[in-house]
Design a protein around this motif. Structure first.
Motif, mmCIF file in Angstrom:
data_model
loop_
_atom_site.group_PDB
_atom_site.id
_atom_site.type_symbol
_atom_site.label_atom_id
_atom_site.label_comp_id
_atom_site.label_asym_id
_atom_site.label_seq_id
_atom_site.Cartn_x
_atom_site.Cartn_y
_atom_site.Cartn_z
ATOM 1 N N LEU A 79 43.676 60.579 25.249
ATOM 2 C CA LEU A 79 43.947 61.950 26.046
ATOM 3 C C LEU A 79 44.977 62.952 25.006
ATOM 4 O O LEU A 79 44.745 64.176 25.258
ATOM 5 C CB LEU A 79 44.883 61.585 27.248
ATOM 6 C CG LEU A 79 44.211 61.230 28.308
ATOM 7 C CD1 LEU A 79 45.113 60.853 29.663
ATOM 8 C CD2 LEU A 79 43.401 62.585 29.088
ATOM 9 N N TRP A 93 35.925 58.063 29.727
ATOM 10 C CA TRP A 93 36.055 57.952 31.285
ATOM 11 C C TRP A 93 35.382 56.579 31.723
ATOM 12 O O TRP A 93 35.755 56.575 33.038
ATOM 13 C CB TRP A 93 35.254 59.095 31.603
ATOM 14 C CG TRP A 93 35.957 60.398 31.404
ATOM 15 C CD1 TRP A 93 37.102 60.616 30.466
ATOM 16 C CD2 TRP A 93 35.698 61.566 32.212
ATOM 17 N NE1 TRP A 93 37.477 61.969 30.675
ATOM 18 C CE2 TRP A 93 36.683 62.489 31.635
ATOM 19 C CE3 TRP A 93 34.856 62.189 33.163
ATOM 20 C CZ2 TRP A 93 36.654 63.934 32.083
ATOM 21 C CZ3 TRP A 93 34.837 63.310 33.587
ATOM 22 C CH2 TRP A 93 36.056 64.227 33.050
ATOM 23 N N PRO A 104 48.818 57.663 32.114
ATOM 24 C CA PRO A 104 47.852 58.761 31.646
ATOM 25 C C PRO A 104 47.863 59.796 32.497
ATOM 26 O O PRO A 104 47.909 60.972 32.240
ATOM 27 C CB PRO A 104 46.271 58.025 31.446
ATOM 28 C CG PRO A 104 46.418 56.916 32.384
ATOM 29 C CD PRO A 104 47.850 56.310 32.334
ATOM 30 N N ALA A 105 48.075 59.562 33.854
ATOM 31 C CA ALA A 105 48.416 60.619 34.854
ATOM 32 C C ALA A 105 49.595 61.455 34.339
ATOM 33 O O ALA A 105 49.760 62.555 34.234
ATOM 34 C CB ALA A 105 48.404 60.002 36.352
ATOM 35 N N HIS A 136 49.773 64.004 31.452
ATOM 36 C CA HIS A 136 49.318 65.556 31.830
ATOM 37 C C HIS A 136 50.487 66.445 32.225
ATOM 38 O O HIS A 136 50.654 67.556 31.790
ATOM 39 C CB HIS A 136 48.272 65.576 33.047
ATOM 40 C CG HIS A 136 46.874 64.786 32.573
ATOM 41 N ND1 HIS A 136 46.733 63.473 32.358
ATOM 42 C CD2 HIS A 136 45.709 65.488 32.405
ATOM 43 C CE1 HIS A 136 45.538 63.252 31.801
ATOM 44 N NE2 HIS A 136 45.096 64.357 31.573
ATOM 45 N N VAL A 185 42.955 54.732 26.882
ATOM 46 C CA VAL A 185 42.565 56.188 27.675
ATOM 47 C C VAL A 185 43.647 57.028 27.526
ATOM 48 O O VAL A 185 43.662 58.224 27.284
ATOM 49 C CB VAL A 185 42.626 55.827 29.356
ATOM 50 C CG1 VAL A 185 42.586 57.059 30.220
ATOM 51 C CG2 VAL A 185 41.219 55.051 29.482
ATOM 52 N N PRO A 186 44.953 56.503 27.684
ATOM 53 C CA PRO A 186 46.149 57.443 27.341
ATOM 54 C C PRO A 186 46.158 57.906 25.810
ATOM 55 O O PRO A 186 46.436 59.062 25.453
ATOM 56 C CB PRO A 186 47.260 56.877 27.715
ATOM 57 C CG PRO A 186 47.037 55.484 27.712
ATOM 58 C CD PRO A 186 45.576 55.362 28.313
ATOM 59 N N ALA A 222 41.815 59.279 34.133
ATOM 60 C CA ALA A 222 43.249 59.302 33.614
ATOM 61 C C ALA A 222 44.198 58.815 34.835
ATOM 62 O O ALA A 222 45.145 58.758 35.026
ATOM 63 C CB ALA A 222 43.543 60.863 33.611
ATOM 64 N N ASN A 270 39.125 64.246 35.355
ATOM 65 C CA ASN A 270 39.257 63.350 34.457
ATOM 66 C C ASN A 270 38.716 62.045 35.383
ATOM 67 O O ASN A 270 39.654 61.679 36.434
ATOM 68 C CB ASN A 270 40.516 62.976 33.895
ATOM 69 C CG ASN A 270 40.562 62.056 32.709
ATOM 70 O OD1 ASN A 270 40.177 61.126 32.773
ATOM 71 N ND2 ASN A 270 40.795 62.656 31.609
#
Lengths: 525, 525
Positions: free
Chosen positions: B335, B433, A332-333, A336, B331-332, A326, A323
């Motif tokens: 996801l 992205w 956002p990390a 996951h 972004v999040p 992310a 990604n």
């Protein structure tokens, strides 16, 4: 893999190899360190297709434990069974085969204490989000990728290994099938000179023997070998486009051949969703085949270009993710982890380099930033670089290995040192919803990262309720780019600020230099 | 549900009810609009426990289609079977039961064209990430939550419905079991005055009849009723802590009773992971029970506090998510689509209000910002507000309904108008992205949102390759808070800028007012 580092370039092989004979059970048992490799060598038929026609395995038993390990054909009538003993003690074994010369062989081995730098294979920790070696030593993943380094000339491989010896990386993603221009290009026996003149029923032992030498040499450097079993970059030869039965043979072969090496991880596919000849159901099936073929139960994942694979599936041990956006923030990390409920490695986050392609032109600062945000999100990140004078030949580290010239490398070494000194099992995100950008271990150790922002102070406010133990903290300002750690005088004596937070009312803020790439570390005193 | 709005408060019931008799098949068929409700009323036993002892269903057939619809016991010997015809035509039906008076009844109905404002039930669109009514009309979800509004006094419900009549919300999340202080608190027959003196084997028809009246009235306003079947806020009475067989009876009852109403959605659990008496395996089982019991196949999801449910599971139609941080950026938000591979609704993102709790003290600006970021991420967001003079009694909109006083409401109405004018099936994230913060429909319609930033210009750079058709765009500056749309003079005549982007070289930027909450809309001319 317990061989000391000075032997690396002289072909040391950390494998105890024995030729089995009927009398062996009575002989003094082989001595194999825990998590080392015990190899049984048997002579059998060399006619027909020994890959398909001959099955051989051995069952190892010790103290109520029992492990059945498939063997593999290594050409010229030689069959090998490789076993990595998971526990100390006297293991006895007996072979089973559908051909007489391989059946009913037996022996014993004594599994002894591992050498000092043998910590065992990497496993997922009990909390579910981090990694540790089997002996409990935390594994703080700082990975890199060099797709086809192992398929280059011996001289080039020596250069790559010399680079890795002083680099910060403890995991290498590498393709089993050639990707860029390579010296070794034929995993299967060739029947002619054409692109498609190869026989999937006959893996070429020399190709795989060469490859496993690279795995061992990485192991000697303490580097995990994350083996990419399929990739979409070679449609013209089609190694990733085999039939299901050919895929099954291939997976069983690599599992039997490589699975005993404790530094092996299985990366089922790189950009799996760009391999157009396989469906998700195919991948699921291949994972089941691999898992069944691998009694050593090495780590397993798969990495996408667009369509996220469902990493909650039971055969997945951790999420391997590509990604580009992310890890530009911890929120956002961290998500996951919420999705996979497993450890997360962002194995591809764009690369440092001078490519004209968007995926290969990050500045060092930008790549290091991604590692830090990933860390604050409780995840792990992977590196590579694309610097090349000739992008068509793909002579970069990403393609062929060699030298590292990017500016991120020393900063990743600096980050690794910080991680090694952090609490086990790893850095945990802290109250991500609250926008704190904090991670560590609550009420004990905190990292706060500021990325590209240039704050001149930070309000030292930590999440915690009135009943929590707040304690006192010493602080250090970390310049993640200039690689300095500057202690802050005195301590922060914390007490509740409101219903959600605590701070030091006499000292609510901490001065920062107003430059980018700053972090703060707080450690309870 | 086809009844016009002026009837709403006078108890109009948009259901064709017939008392079945043996002679009915010969009579003129009932006329039921498509997606309306045809109700068959049968007289049967009233002794014993009719909820458990009597099974009744009817099979409806038309033109090769066949639907078997379970009925339910409504007390005093009355059994009802409710069917919402999915297609035009003459449907015949026949009942099956384990008791004689309910078995072998038969009849016909004529399914006619729906009324003008009946668009059918909401379904997931073919692209997989949005919603549309069955007639193809896009459904742009702008939801709200009022947990126990339906369980308040009739007068309070009238007030809530009057509020909703002019509010922007087209979906209401509401609990079937009481949450805050309510007038209706006994879903099951009581056997005494104690908290636990209720009988899960005997749903109280009056409670559910009252509740379904609220569902119908929402339908008359064009509002989807997202029914929360379990929640963790009532451990002392334990309605969400029943045994498995009691849960199964309850789900079959609500599916038979409510499932024919086209505005019903199933929200299996609110903060399911805070209901400590059920495991994930229990929830999976309950979804299977609900799905099997609901021939109308209404939308199904479940919402968490901490541990994300796996929304890829086959019985889930869309992801319902609680997250306080994920819609602070596109972004999040995006996801969640990558993880679920389904439409995403952030049903809980903290609330606007004056609570001292962190989850209920957003400013209007902050809630509206979450809706916009969710939109740019290709997802949907939900509202509620907590304003109250007495937070202990939970008299807020979130708890009991009534009036809306927050500042977000008109801004959400403004957003809804923008969404209604956007391309079908919905706003798509564009090159997430790449950090563009753009969404819409590539090469046709774009929204760019700036959140709390205060830019005074925007570089009108859009992702696209040289071979794409770039075209010309007119632009409007949208003030999402002050609710103005200001056209920009002229057009942007686009051409490639580099390998990845296109822009108007003569006019590379667009002026912005330097205030927060701005957006830009580009529409191809």
């Amino acid at each position: 893999m317990s061989v000391s580092r000075r032997h690396v370039l002289r072909g040391a092989i950390a494998v105890g190899t024995v030729a089995a004979t009927p009398a062996m059970a009575a002989a003094a048992p082989a001595r194999i360190e825990r998590w080392g490799v015990h190899e049984i060598v048997l002579q059998g038929p060399s006619q027909g297709n020994s890959f398909d026609d001959v099955h051989v395995a051995a069952t190892f038993t010790c103290d109520g434990m029992q492990v059945t390990v498939p063997g593999f054909y290594d050409g010229e009538g030689v069959y090998r069974i490789r076993f990595s003993p998971p526990e100390l003690g006297r293991w006895s074994w007996r072979s089973q085969s559908n051909v007489e010369p391989l059946d009913g062989k037996a022996g014993v081995l004594q599994c002894i204490e591992p050498a000092r730098d043998n910590h065992g294979p990497v496993r997922v920790t009990r909390d579910g989000y981090h990694f540790a070696y089997a002996d409990g030593t935390p594994f703080r993943q700082i990975g890199t990728t060099s797709y086809s380094w192992a398929l280059q000339s011996d001289a080039k491989c020596v250069e790559t290994l010399a680079t890795l010896r002083t680099a910060p990386f403890n995991k290498m993603r590498m393709c089993l099938f050639p990707n860029v221009a390579s010296v070794a290009t034929n995993p299967f026996a060739r029947a002619g000179a054409g692109l498609h003149d190869w026989d999937p029923a006959r893996p070429d032992p020399a190709y795989f023997r060469r490859f496993e030498d690279r795995i061992r040499r990485l192991g000697e450097l303490g580097i995990e070998a994350d083996l990419i079993l399929y990739h979409p970059y070679d449609a013209k030869r089609g190694y990733s486009d085999m039939t299901r039965s050919d895929d099954e043979r291939y997976l069983r072969y690599v599992a039997a051949r490589f699975g005993a090496f404790r530094n092996v991880w299985w990366a089922m596919g790189n950009e799996y969703d760009a391999i157009l000849t396989k469906t998700v159901a195919d991948w699921d099936h291949l994972f089941e085949v691999l898992q069944a073929a691998d009694p050593h139960d090495r780590l397993r994942s798969i990495h996408q270009i667009t369509v996220y694979y469902d990493h909650r599936k039971p055969w997945i041990t951790h999420a391997s993710v590509q990604n580009g956006a992310a890890v530009m923030d911890d929120v956002p990390a961290q998500l996951h982890r919420s999705f996979a409920l497993k450890p997360v490695i962002f194995d591809e986050v764009l690369y440092e380099g001078n490519s004209d392609k968007r995926w290969g032109r990050l500045k060092g600062e930008e790549l290091v930033e991604r590692f830090w945000w990933g860390t604050i999100g409780g995840t792990y990140v992977g590196h590579s670089e694309t610097f090349s004078d000739d992008h068509n030949a793909d002579t970069s580290w990403l393609g062929q290995g060699g030298k590292l010239i990017g500016t991120s490398v020393p900063r990743l070494a600096f980050l690794r040192r910080i991680l090694e000194a952090a609490p086990a099992p790893g850095i945990e995100p802290i109250d991500t919803w609250g926008g704190y950008h904090l991670a560590g271990k609550k009420f004990e150790y905190y990292l706060r990262y500021f990325g590209a922002a240039r704050p001149s102070e930070w309000a030292v406010t930590l999440p915690g309720r009135a009943n929590d133990t707040h304690g006192s903290y010493r602080a250090e300002v970390i310049d993640t780019w200039n690689m300095t750690i500057t202690p802050v005088d005195g301590v922060f004596a914390m007490s509740p600020r409101d219903a959600y937070d605590f701070h030091d009312p006499k000292r609510p803020t901490l001065a920062l230099p107003g430059t980018p790439w700053q972090a703060v570390r707080l450690i309870k005193v």
